[in-house]
Motif scaffolding. Structure first.
Motif, PDB file in Angstrom:
ATOM      1  N   LYS A  72       0.844  -0.978  -0.103  1.00  0.00           N
ATOM      2  CA  LYS A  72       0.353   0.090   0.432  1.00  0.00           C
ATOM      3  C   LYS A  72       1.059   1.769   0.386  1.00  0.00           C
ATOM      4  N   GLU A  73       1.552   1.250   0.676  1.00  0.00           N
ATOM      5  CA  GLU A  73       2.972   2.436   0.627  1.00  0.00           C
ATOM      6  C   GLU A  73       3.567   2.404  -0.858  1.00  0.00           C
ATOM      7  N   PHE A  74       3.641   1.743  -1.179  1.00  0.00           N
ATOM      8  CA  PHE A  74       4.001   1.831  -2.284  1.00  0.00           C
ATOM      9  C   PHE A  74       3.244   2.164  -3.191  1.00  0.00           C
ATOM     10  N   LEU A  75       2.854   1.747  -3.720  1.00  0.00           N
ATOM     11  CA  LEU A  75       1.468   2.454  -4.855  1.00  0.00           C
ATOM     12  C   LEU A  75       0.997   3.458  -4.562  1.00  0.00           C
ATOM     13  N   SER A  76       1.681   3.725  -3.031  1.00  0.00           N
ATOM     14  CA  SER A  76       0.365   5.418  -2.724  1.00  0.00           C
ATOM     15  C   SER A  76       1.335   6.073  -3.874  1.00  0.00           C
ATOM     16  N   GLU A  83       0.594  12.160 -10.181  1.00  0.00           N
ATOM     17  CA  GLU A  83      -0.585  12.568 -10.271  1.00  0.00           C
ATOM     18  C   GLU A  83       1.352  14.756 -10.295  1.00  0.00           C
ATOM     19  N   LYS A  84       1.874  14.130  -9.194  1.00  0.00           N
ATOM     20  CA  LYS A  84       2.941  15.524  -8.990  1.00  0.00           C
ATOM     21  C   LYS A  84       3.661  15.810 -11.337  1.00  0.00           C
TER      22      LYS A  84
END
Length: 86
Positions: A72-76, A83-84
C-alpha cells in the motif's frame, strides 16, 4: 473451505490436544499415583502441536500485514508521483 473455517479447525484441534493431554495426565496420576513416561510424552506432543499452530498462525498474520502495508505504501508513492508529473 474458507480461511476462517481452517483457522477454527486448527484452533480446535490444538485445544483438544492440550485438553486431552491434561485429562490423560490426571487420569494417570489418580489411578497409578504418578504420571508415566508415555503420558508425559503425549502431553509434550500436544503442547508442541498447540504451540506450533498458534505460533505459525500469528507469524503468518504478522508477515502478511507487513507485506500489505509495504504494498500500500509503494502504491501510494507511485500514485502521488504520477499526480505530480501530470
Amino acid at each position: 473451505m474458507t480461511t476462517n473455517s481452517k483457522e477454527w479447525i486448527q484452533y480446535c484441534t490444538a485445544a483438544l490436544m492440550v485438553v486431552s493431554g491434561v485429562v490423560l495426565s490426571f487420569i494417570s496420576f489418580f489411578t497409578k499415583g504418578d504420571v508415566t513416561d508415555g503420558v508425559l510424552w503425549y502431553m509434550a506432543q500436544g503442547l508442541t502441536f498447540a504451540g506450533a499452530i498458534f505460533g505459525v498462525s500469528v507469524y503468518f498474520k504478522t508477515k502478511l500485514g507487513e507485506s500489505e502495508y509495504r504494498i500500500k505504501e509503494f502504491l501510494s508513492k507511485q500514485i502521488h508521483s504520477n499526480e505530480k508529473n501530470q
